[in-house]
Design an enzyme around this catalytic site. Structure first.
Site, mmCIF file in Angstrom:
data_model
loop_
_atom_site.group_PDB
_atom_site.id
_atom_site.type_symbol
_atom_site.label_atom_id
_atom_site.label_comp_id
_atom_site.label_asym_id
_atom_site.label_seq_id
_atom_site.Cartn_x
_atom_site.Cartn_y
_atom_site.Cartn_z
ATOM 1 N N ARG A 1 0.827 -1.221 0.000
ATOM 2 C CA ARG A 1 0.000 0.000 0.000
ATOM 3 C C ARG A 1 0.858 1.266 0.000
ATOM 4 N NH1 ARG A 1 -3.376 2.898 4.199
ATOM 5 N NH2 ARG A 1 -5.312 3.542 3.200
ATOM 6 N N ILE B 1 -7.342 7.592 -0.516
ATOM 7 C CA ILE B 1 -7.191 6.142 -0.655
ATOM 8 C C ILE B 1 -8.088 5.549 0.431
ATOM 9 C CG2 ILE B 1 -5.144 6.113 0.871
ATOM 10 C CD1 ILE B 1 -4.069 3.724 -0.697
ATOM 11 N N SER B 2 -8.852 4.518 0.083
ATOM 12 C CA SER B 2 -9.793 3.963 1.056
ATOM 13 C C SER B 2 -9.042 3.341 2.234
ATOM 14 C CB SER B 2 -10.669 2.900 0.396
ATOM 15 O OG SER B 2 -11.313 3.432 -0.742
ATOM 16 N N GLN B 3 -9.741 3.346 3.376
ATOM 17 C CA GLN B 3 -9.203 2.750 4.599
ATOM 18 C C GLN B 3 -9.033 1.232 4.393
ATOM 19 O OE1 GLN B 3 -12.226 3.137 7.521
ATOM 20 N NE2 GLN B 3 -11.059 2.059 9.110
#
Ligand code: SAH
Length: 228
Positions: free
Chosen positions: A44, A70-72
Site C-alpha cells: 500500500r 485512498i480507502s481505509q
C-alpha cells in the site's frame, strides 16, 4: 534501497508492520484468509506520496490529491470479502469485476488478485494516469483502466460478477443493478456527505435483487463529468 526492496517494503513498511495491519483487520472481523493474505502482500505504501508512505499500514484513509482519498484498509478488506463470500475457493473466484473510482489503484490491485479481469473507471485524469503507472510498475496485467464517468454508463454493456463503487451516490443507480450477472454482487456506499450506508446487492434472478445493509461508512461522493 533497490526497487525490489522498495516493493517488498523494507524498513518502515516491513512485513512485521503489514502483519500488524492483518492482526488489526482480523480483530475488526475480517476472517477470509484470502483477503487477509492479499492485504498483507499488497504494498500500500507504493500507492501513496512518499511523505505519507510511513502511515500506509495504519488503518486510515489518506489523501491522494484532488480532494480524494485512498480507502481505509478495513473498508477495502470488508468490500472485497463481501464480493467473494460464497464464491469458490479457487485463487480467482470472480471472472469480470467493475470498479467505479480507481483513485490511486490500491483497491484495483486487491481486486485483481480475485478476478480474471478488472475494469476500473476514474473521472479525474491525473489520478487515472498515476494509477496506471503504479499498477504497471507492480506488473498487474489483468486490469483495464479508463478515464471515464462511472455515473453514466451507456457505453458499457457487459455483465459483471461483481461491481464495487468507491464513491457514494445518493441512491443506487439502476444501470449498476442491471449490469450484474445472475448471482452477481454490487457493493456500494449510498448516502450524502454526512450519512452513508454500505449496501450489498445480490442479483437473485432477472428481476429480483437482495439488498443487505452492512455498516455506516463515509466515502467521497460519486460525481458526474470528467476532470482533465
Ligand atoms: N479505492 C480508491 C478510492 C478512491 S476515492 C482508492 O483506494 O484509491 C473514490 C474515487 O472515485 C475518487 O478518485 C473519485 O474521483 C472517483 N469518482 C467519483 N465519482 C466518479 C465517477 N462518476 N466516475 C468515476 N470515478 C468517480
Amino acid at each position: 534501497m533497490s526497487a525490489q526492496e522498495k516493493i517488498l517494503g523494507k524498513g518502515m513498511t516491513s512485513l512485521r508492520t503489514r502483519q500488524r495491519l492483518v492482526e488489526r483487520l482480523t480483530n475488526q472481523g475480517i476472517s477470509d484468509v484470502r483477503v487477509l493474505e492479499a492485504m498483507r502482500d499488497t504494498p500500500r505504501h507504493l500507492f501513496l506520496d512518499e511523505a505519507l508512505a510511513s502511515r500506509a499500514y495504519e488503518d486510515l484513509a489518506l489523501p491522494i490529491g484532488h480532494q480524494q482519498t485512498i480507502s481505509q484498509p478495513y473498508i477495502v478488506a470488508k468490500m472485497t470479502e463481501a464480493l467473494i463470500q460464497g464464491e469458490k475457493l479457487s485463487s480467482k473466484p470472480l471472472e469480470t469485476v467493475l470498479e467505479i473510482g480507481t483513485g490511486c489503484g490500491y483497491q484495483t490491485a486487491i481486486l485483481s488478485k480475485f478476478s480474471d479481469r478488472v475494469i476500473s473507471i476514474e473521472r479525474i485524469k491525473p489520478l487515472h494516469e498515476r494509477a496506471k503507472l503504479i499498477l504497471k510498475a507492480l506488473k498487474i496485467r489483468n486490469i483495464e483502466l479508463f478515464h471515464d464517468d462511472g455515473s453514466r454508463f451507456e457505453k458499457i454493456t457487459k455483465k459483471y460478477d461483481a461491481i464495487l463503487s468507491a464513491a457514494a451516490p445518493l441512491a443506487a443507480p439502476e444501470y449498476l443493478y442491471k449490469s450484474l450477472k445472475l448471482g452477481g454482487k454490487l457493493i456500494i456506499p449510498i448516502g450524502n456527505a454526512f450519512s452513508q450506508k454500505l449496501i450489498l446487492i445480490t442479483r437473485i434472478s432477472i428481476k429480483e435483487f437482495k439488498t443487505e445493509e452492512l455498516e455506516e461508512v463515509l466515502f467521497v461522493p460519486l460525481l458526474a463529468g470528467l476532470v482533465n
